[in-house]
Design a protein around this motif. Structure first.
Motif, PDB file in Angstrom:
ATOM      1  N   ASP A  97     -93.056  20.784   5.439  1.00 21.06           N
ATOM      2  CA  ASP A  97     -93.835  20.621   4.212  1.00 21.06           C
ATOM      3  C   ASP A  97     -95.309  20.359   4.522  1.00 21.06           C
ATOM      4  OD1 ASP A  97     -91.671  21.155   2.634  1.00 21.06           O
ATOM      5  OD2 ASP A  97     -91.223  19.075   2.133  1.00 21.06           O
ATOM      6  N   VAL A 141     -96.941  23.657   5.637  1.00 23.04           N
ATOM      7  CA  VAL A 141     -97.196  24.593   4.534  1.00 23.04           C
ATOM      8  C   VAL A 141     -98.321  24.074   3.637  1.00 23.04           C
ATOM      9  CG1 VAL A 141     -96.187  25.680   2.491  1.00 23.04           C
ATOM     10  CG2 VAL A 141     -94.863  25.554   4.613  1.00 23.04           C
ATOM     11  N   GLN A 142     -98.301  22.762   3.342  1.00 25.07           N
ATOM     12  CA  GLN A 142     -99.330  22.192   2.475  1.00 25.07           C
ATOM     13  C   GLN A 142    -100.731  22.271   3.098  1.00 25.07           C
ATOM     14  OE1 GLN A 142     -96.051  18.980   0.976  1.00 25.07           O
ATOM     15  NE2 GLN A 142     -98.112  18.166   1.243  1.00 25.07           N
ATOM     16  N   CYS A 145     -80.161  18.625   3.723  1.00 21.29           N
ATOM     17  CA  CYS A 145     -80.209  17.902   2.441  1.00 21.29           C
ATOM     18  C   CYS A 145     -80.374  16.399   2.685  1.00 21.29           C
ATOM     19  CB  CYS A 145     -78.958  18.166   1.614  1.00 21.29           C
ATOM     20  SG  CYS A 145     -78.910  19.818   0.889  1.00 21.29           S
ATOM     21  N   THR A 192     -83.922  15.643   3.792  1.00 21.01           N
ATOM     22  CA  THR A 192     -84.874  15.766   2.673  1.00 21.01           C
ATOM     23  C   THR A 192     -84.773  14.559   1.763  1.00 21.01           C
ATOM     24  OG1 THR A 192     -84.545  18.166   2.772  1.00 21.01           O
ATOM     25  CG2 THR A 192     -85.673  17.312   0.842  1.00 21.01           C
ATOM     26  N   TYR A 225     -87.868  11.894   0.917  1.00 22.09           N
ATOM     27  CA  TYR A 225     -88.575  11.894  -0.364  1.00 22.09           C
ATOM     28  C   TYR A 225     -87.955  11.052  -1.471  1.00 22.09           C
ATOM     29  CZ  TYR A 225     -91.023  15.809   1.808  1.00 22.09           C
ATOM     30  OH  TYR A 225     -91.745  16.578   2.663  1.00 22.09           O
ATOM     31  N   VAL A 237     -88.560  12.670  -6.355  1.00 24.80           N
ATOM     32  CA  VAL A 237     -89.948  13.144  -6.400  1.00 24.80           C
ATOM     33  C   VAL A 237     -90.563  12.858  -7.770  1.00 24.80           C
ATOM     34  CG1 VAL A 237     -91.419  15.187  -6.239  1.00 24.80           C
ATOM     35  CG2 VAL A 237     -89.436  14.961  -4.726  1.00 24.80           C
ATOM     36  N   THR A 247     -92.408  14.228 -10.330  1.00 22.41           N
ATOM     37  CA  THR A 247     -92.864  15.573 -10.702  1.00 22.41           C
ATOM     38  C   THR A 247     -94.102  15.531 -11.604  1.00 22.41           C
ATOM     39  OG1 THR A 247     -91.238  15.599 -12.486  1.00 22.41           O
ATOM     40  CG2 THR A 247     -90.624  16.709 -10.448  1.00 22.41           C
ATOM     41  N   ALA A 284     -96.800  20.403  -2.822  1.00 30.03           N
ATOM     42  CA  ALA A 284     -95.494  19.959  -2.295  1.00 30.03           C
ATOM     43  C   ALA A 284     -94.870  21.148  -1.577  1.00 30.03           C
ATOM     44  CB  ALA A 284     -94.593  19.472  -3.431  1.00 30.03           C
ATOM     45  N   GLY A 285     -94.611  20.987  -0.300  1.00 24.79           N
ATOM     46  CA  GLY A 285     -94.021  22.056   0.508  1.00 24.79           C
ATOM     47  C   GLY A 285     -92.648  22.471  -0.015  1.00 24.79           C
ATOM     48  N   PRO A 286     -92.044  23.490   0.608  1.00 22.33           N
ATOM     49  CA  PRO A 286     -90.808  24.051   0.073  1.00 22.33           C
ATOM     50  C   PRO A 286     -89.644  23.049  -0.029  1.00 22.33           C
ATOM     51  CG  PRO A 286     -91.400  25.057   2.199  1.00 22.33           C
ATOM     52  CD  PRO A 286     -92.567  24.262   1.753  1.00 22.33           C
ATOM     53  N   PHE A 287     -89.453  22.210   0.979  1.00 21.20           N
ATOM     54  CA  PHE A 287     -88.329  21.262   0.887  1.00 21.20           C
ATOM     55  C   PHE A 287     -88.555  20.265  -0.253  1.00 21.20           C
ATOM     56  CE2 PHE A 287     -87.685  22.602   5.353  1.00 21.20           C
ATOM     57  CZ  PHE A 287     -86.366  23.009   5.242  1.00 21.20           C
ATOM     58  N   LYS A 288     -89.760  19.708  -0.311  1.00 20.09           N
ATOM     59  CA  LYS A 288     -90.047  18.742  -1.367  1.00 20.09           C
ATOM     60  C   LYS A 288     -89.929  19.415  -2.745  1.00 20.09           C
ATOM     61  CE  LYS A 288     -93.220  14.983  -2.473  1.00 20.09           C
ATOM     62  NZ  LYS A 288     -94.506  14.323  -2.167  1.00 20.09           N
ATOM     63  N   TYR A 320     -88.017  22.081  -3.681  1.00 15.06           N
ATOM     64  CA  TYR A 320     -86.632  22.336  -4.088  1.00 15.06           C
ATOM     65  C   TYR A 320     -85.876  21.020  -4.286  1.00 15.06           C
ATOM     66  CZ  TYR A 320     -87.611  27.235  -3.148  1.00 15.06           C
ATOM     67  OH  TYR A 320     -88.150  28.498  -3.177  1.00 15.06           O
ATOM     68  N   HIS A 321     -86.261  20.013  -3.520  1.00 18.52           N
ATOM     69  CA  HIS A 321     -85.683  18.680  -3.713  1.00 18.52           C
ATOM     70  C   HIS A 321     -86.004  18.178  -5.127  1.00 18.52           C
ATOM     71  CE1 HIS A 321     -84.074  14.858  -2.355  1.00 18.52           C
ATOM     72  NE2 HIS A 321     -85.199  14.227  -2.644  1.00 18.52           N
ATOM     73  N   ALA A 322     -87.249  18.364  -5.550  1.00 15.21           N
ATOM     74  CA  ALA A 322     -87.642  17.992  -6.914  1.00 15.21           C
ATOM     75  C   ALA A 322     -86.886  18.861  -7.927  1.00 15.21           C
ATOM     76  CB  ALA A 322     -89.150  18.158  -7.099  1.00 15.21           C
ATOM     77  N   LEU A 340     -82.151  17.972  -3.230  1.00 11.70           N
ATOM     78  CA  LEU A 340     -81.899  19.296  -2.648  1.00 11.70           C
ATOM     79  C   LEU A 340     -80.409  19.650  -2.699  1.00 11.70           C
ATOM     80  CD1 LEU A 340     -83.193  21.738  -1.241  1.00 11.70           C
ATOM     81  CD2 LEU A 340     -82.869  20.577   0.941  1.00 11.70           C
TER      82      LEU A 340
END
Lengths: 311, 311
Positions: free
Chosen positions: A212, A215-216, A279, A282, A286, A289, A291, B226-230, B232-234, B241
């Protein structure tokens, strides 16, 4: 169509339905929205949850332009647009469109928010199959600009054009997907990267949080400004993508082959052993989250790009 | 280390070298930078091109802290950090490190900017192989926060820790890649999405520009925040997740299998027929990209995220 006080019927009051209702009410200040759902506490439920989606818009004005219907014929009777986000089931969608068609005006637009059931299957029992088009949002639609507009081979060009016109008038980014394909395009792209991410975490190269952060701090901001083709085209200098592939093609192919070795051997399929581990990682990283915070930051990012683009 | 007037030797005055020189000079206002390159017009070349990388920093202060060397022993002799971005060739890198090692201080950090040649291969002829670590930027490094820190199995933890400390003190985002792997992580992730994009364009589902619009209006801004894991977790709500995979796993797997059908049959490999068509389409869409405009927008995006995070 914006500015003409169109009436919009929202079929299904889940989170996507509320988010779309908010999007219409806030971005199209003359429209009226009717929400249809069979839940008995519909009005109370929407009045409690919708304000969270209205952001800094005039809440009173939005709530005044909102009405409720417990019968679908009431909701769609005088609507210019019928936007469906009911259960993600082919049986439901095949059954609901003929009902809607029976009660809606002849030129009303029919949009399905489905994330995967193509219009060509949904329209099976409709009298006029040319009226239906998929308008797939990127969640949540009141924040994210993208709308994937996916016609079936039977959808009329007029329906597609009017759909694009409406969303552009609201400042959104509708993109036509020319062929119905599994998962449409945004999810196909995102899930391809996600699969590679799962593979690299599974192999112990990086953690979930590392991915993450990576990517961020790289692709996220870059691709906000210039998508992958434009980015690699720029990376090739004056010779563009062609030059990029000449210079970096070996690395690209090396990455693809390394990926094949793990991912495509079938190690990364849904439900296999990697999944529980990732899972759990993750969740530990976190918890739950926030949102609202994420969405607020996303709005600021989009505003920053827009300010520089209009500049 | 920032604030201690460290001397930094930049080996190689290409675009990455200049971008890193600018990054040190602007973000570490007490450092001195020496650029080594064998090109005969080195000083004139750098003085002409470096100002374009200095953005809104005090150009005079930056240029005053800059010096040039045409001999590597002069450049590295009193450096606290030696950062190499010479030719992307194993032979070059294997040959250069023992020279650097011979002339540099005992505790100087050795960083290679390679995009793919692992430290474990580069260090072959070094006396002390524990000193070398890859610090792979996401281009251009004076704009993009990410630095992939990739130790070899021989790299000492102290070298890794000091490397992280330096970059964090400059406000960048260094991420440790725990195992040397083909392409490291950022490119692996980006190229996985790029491959899917090429496949979908090749199949006529969308155009090159459609892909870019889709990514810019969805994953780009989302993954900036928020990167991909965060993400999809959200997307899974309170269940995270795990819930996301329970609910959407079927769609995810469907997308992966659809991708396999085209991509993994080998249709999308570097140099195959899809490539010319996609390069031509990209060229027609964009011509020559204005990277200064792109970089400026990217800075505004990163500032917007930072302002909301610090808020």
């Amino acid at each position: 169509m914006a500015g003409q006080q169109p009436k919009i019927a929202i079929v299904g009051a889940g989170t996507i339905g509320l988010s779309f209702a908010a999007l219409h009410l806030t971005k199209n200040p003359s429209c009226m929205v009717t929400i249809f759902d069979t839940r008995p506490d519909l009005q109370e439920y929407v009045q409690r949850h919708l304000p969270g989606y209205l952001l800094d818009a005039d809440h009173d004005s939005c709530m005044r332009r909102l009405s409720f219907a417990s019968k679908i014929e009431v909701a769609v009777g005088d609507a210019a647009i019928v936007q469906e986000q009911g259960p993600e089931s082919l049986a439901f969608k095949v059954a609901v469109w003929p009902q809607i068609e029976q009660h809606a005006a002849e030129d009303a637009l029919f949009w399905s928010s489905t994330s995967g059931i193509p219009a060509s299957e949904q329209c099976r029992d409709m009298r006029d199959k040319s009226r239906l088009v998929v308008v797939h949002p990127y969640n949540p639609p009141h924040i994210m600009p993208l709308l994937e507009v996916v016609p079936s081979p039977k959808t009329s060009q007029t329906v597609v054009d009017r759909t694009l016109e409406y969303w552009r008038s609201l400042g959104r980014t509708p993109v036509v997907v020319k062929k119905e394909c599994t998962g449409f395009v945004a999810n196909r792209l995102a899930f391809a990267l996600f699969r590679e991410a799962c593979s690299l975490v599974h192999q112990g190269v990086v953690s979930v949080q590392d991915v993450d952060e990576i990517v961020q701090a790289s692709m996220g901001p870059r691709w906000t400004v210039a998508g992958p083709f434009k980015s690699y085209h720029a990376g090739g200098g004056e010779g563009g993508l062609n030059s990029f592939m000449d210079k970096i093609g070996g690395t690209v192919q090396g990455c693809w082959e390394a990926s094949d070795e793990d991912v495509r051997k079938g190690n990364i399929s849904v439900g296999k052993e990697w999944q529980a581990e990732i899972c759990a990682q993750t969740d530990a990283a976190y918890g739950i989250v926030n949102t609202a915070e994420r969405d607020n930051k996303t709005r600021k990012v989009l505003e920053a790009v827009k300010a520089e683009t209009d500049h």
